[in-house]
Design an enzyme around this catalytic site. Structure first.
Site, PDB file in Angstrom:
ATOM      1  N   GLU A   1      31.592  45.089  41.344  1.00  0.00           N
ATOM      2  CA  GLU A   1      32.844  44.365  41.625  1.00  0.00           C
ATOM      3  C   GLU A   1      32.609  42.871  41.672  1.00  0.00           C
ATOM      4  O   GLU A   1      33.380  42.081  41.129  1.00  0.00           O
ATOM      5  CB  GLU A   1      33.444  44.839  42.954  1.00  0.00           C
ATOM      6  CG  GLU A   1      34.863  44.325  43.216  1.00  0.00           C
ATOM      7  CD  GLU A   1      34.922  43.025  44.027  1.00  0.00           C
ATOM      8  OE1 GLU A   1      36.032  42.508  44.221  1.00  0.00           O
ATOM      9  OE2 GLU A   1      33.876  42.494  44.439  1.00  0.00           O
ATOM     10  N   GLU A   2      31.531  42.477  42.338  1.00  0.00           N
ATOM     11  CA  GLU A   2      31.296  41.047  42.605  1.00  0.00           C
ATOM     12  C   GLU A   2      30.983  40.256  41.337  1.00  0.00           C
ATOM     13  O   GLU A   2      30.962  39.027  41.371  1.00  0.00           O
ATOM     14  CB  GLU A   2      30.162  40.873  43.627  1.00  0.00           C
ATOM     15  CG  GLU A   2      30.427  41.499  44.992  1.00  0.00           C
ATOM     16  CD  GLU A   2      31.488  40.765  45.814  1.00  0.00           C
ATOM     17  OE1 GLU A   2      32.028  39.762  45.315  1.00  0.00           O
ATOM     18  OE2 GLU A   2      31.768  41.222  46.932  1.00  0.00           O
TER      19      GLU A   2
ATOM     20  N   HIS B   1      30.640  36.720  52.062  1.00  0.00           N
ATOM     21  CA  HIS B   1      29.760  36.131  51.042  1.00  0.00           C
ATOM     22  C   HIS B   1      28.759  35.165  51.697  1.00  0.00           C
ATOM     23  O   HIS B   1      28.436  34.111  51.128  1.00  0.00           O
ATOM     24  CB  HIS B   1      30.563  35.433  49.930  1.00  0.00           C
ATOM     25  CG  HIS B   1      31.264  36.408  49.024  1.00  0.00           C
ATOM     26  ND1 HIS B   1      31.397  36.202  47.676  1.00  0.00           N
ATOM     27  CD2 HIS B   1      31.837  37.610  49.276  1.00  0.00           C
ATOM     28  CE1 HIS B   1      32.041  37.228  47.138  1.00  0.00           C
ATOM     29  NE2 HIS B   1      32.328  38.092  48.093  1.00  0.00           N
TER      30      HIS B   1
ATOM     31  N   ASP C   1      31.858  43.166  53.147  1.00  0.00           N
ATOM     32  CA  ASP C   1      32.484  43.088  51.824  1.00  0.00           C
ATOM     33  C   ASP C   1      31.554  43.809  50.852  1.00  0.00           C
ATOM     34  O   ASP C   1      30.588  43.218  50.385  1.00  0.00           O
ATOM     35  CB  ASP C   1      32.706  41.625  51.441  1.00  0.00           C
ATOM     36  CG  ASP C   1      33.278  41.458  50.041  1.00  0.00           C
ATOM     37  OD1 ASP C   1      33.650  42.473  49.440  1.00  0.00           O
ATOM     38  OD2 ASP C   1      33.328  40.316  49.553  1.00  0.00           O
TER      39      ASP C   1
HETATM   40 ZN   LIG Z   1      34.815  42.707  47.988  1.00  0.00          ZN
END
Ligand SMILES: [Zn+2]
Length: 350
Positions: A204-205, A317, A175
């Site tokens: 993004e996160e 994550h 990710d």
């Molecule tokens: Zn992502």
């Protein structure tokens, strides 16, 4: 290894916590430079590349393809008198997974461990410790020694190395390095009848920030976000109504709705019908929570119709996630074939 898996390996092993994506950006730039017509890095650090439609068949549609460069991680926020470091999460990280994990800190890759009292002395510590109560041990014995090695504000990341496990691979940052590898592969492939505006985005996160400014710069007619999405396919959870619900090996997950956006229904219909016509497997991600860069892109300028297509990944994550390489290949196919068939009629509002 193929170019695809080699890129995936290097991308996953590289460290690029939100706001500090330089190492990942350099890999992307080297991989795409000879395969695009234009490439630049914007002020926030997004890689923006253009691969124009081929001459005769071109039909004047400009499609943004997005994958984010950054990964979740940590920031050093202080030091304790005993020489350990205080830290906070960048992006959403479950506090339960932190104790006992190895991390790499700052530009010099200082190794550290998130300390945990050993089982011998921890018998009554049944409560899960919050991140505020944890510390990173880099082997320093005083505050000064710790802060001479690692500075406040520097980032830290998990260090799990890429491995091949049968049809699947494991690593720390699929990710969204899976999305980056997929987008690189599409750019390295043949020209399509539409202009490809590729955005490898930052931050993004922590709030879809890079994607929003990338979409502003590109002003695309439509956008396709390529990401990794939680798989929830293990036997212990199958009976529950879970969201998201994707399964490894069942193909790319097409998004319909997240907390931050609704995929354009015309694009959902287009992608699913291309999948069916070409026998490319796909799955519909359970509508519900989460979000992708699409949430930033749809709100850009006067609005951009968008869709997200993701690789199912177990344990994202966390220090190690797992994906199926067939899902990666099918995502490349589904995105490439669907985007190649986009027309201005499909995107026209009546
Ligand atoms: Zn992502």
């Amino acid at each position: 290894m193929t170019t695809l898996t080699t890129n995936l390996k290097h991308l996953s092993n590289a460290i690029g916590v939100s706001g500090d994506e330089g190492a990942v950006r350099r890999i992307v730039l080297a991989a795409i430079r000879d395969h695009v017509d234009e490439v630049r890095v914007d002020p926030l650090g997004n890689v923006l590349a253009i691969k124009r439609a081929r001459g005769r068949a071109r039909r004047g549609v400009r499609v943004m393809l997005d994958a984010h460069l950054d990964e979740i991680g940590f920031m050093v926020v202080g030091a304790n008198d005993d020489g350990t470091l205080k830290f906070r999460a960048i992006g959403s990280v479950d506090d339960r997974i932190l104790p006992g994990k190895v991390v790499s800190l700052g530009p010099d890759h200082i190794p550290g461990v998130i300390g945990l009292a050993p089982v011998h002395v921890a018998e009554d510590e049944t409560r899960i410790k919050k991140i505020e109560a944890l510390a990173i041990d880099i082997g320093a014995s005083t505050k000064d020694e710790a802060l001479s090695a690692v500075k406040i504000g520097q980032t830290a990341a998990f260090t799990t190395q890429y491995r091949s496990l049968g049809a699947t691979v494991s690593g720390k940052a699929f990710d969204d390095r899976a999305g980056c590898a997929i987008l690189i592969e599409i750019l390295r492939g043949p020209r399509l009848p539409v202009d490809i505006l590729a955005a490898f985005t930052v931050q993004e996160e922590v709030g879809l920030r890079g994607a929003q400014v990338a979409a502003y710069a590109f002003k695309p007619d439509a956008a396709v976000v390529i990401d990794a999405t939680p798989a929830n396919d293990l036997p212990t959870t199958l009976e529950r109504d879970v969201s998201p619900n994707t399964r490894l090996g069942d193909g790319p997950a097409i998004y319909v709705m997240t907390r931050r956006d609704l995929s354009d229904p015309r694009l959902v219909k287009h992608f699913t019908s291309v999948g069916e016509r070409l026998h490319i497997p796909y799955q519909i991600r359970q509508p519900g929570g989460g979000g992708t860069d699409a949430g930033g892109i749809i709100r850009s300028r006067a609005g951009v119709p968008s869709i997200s297509v993701s690789v199912p990944a177990r344990y994202i994550h966390s220090p190690v996630s797992m994906i199926d390489l067939s899902d990666v290949r099918h995502t490349i196919e589904l995105v490439r074939e669907s985007v190649a068939r986009l027309t201005s009629q499909l995107l026209a509002r009546k």
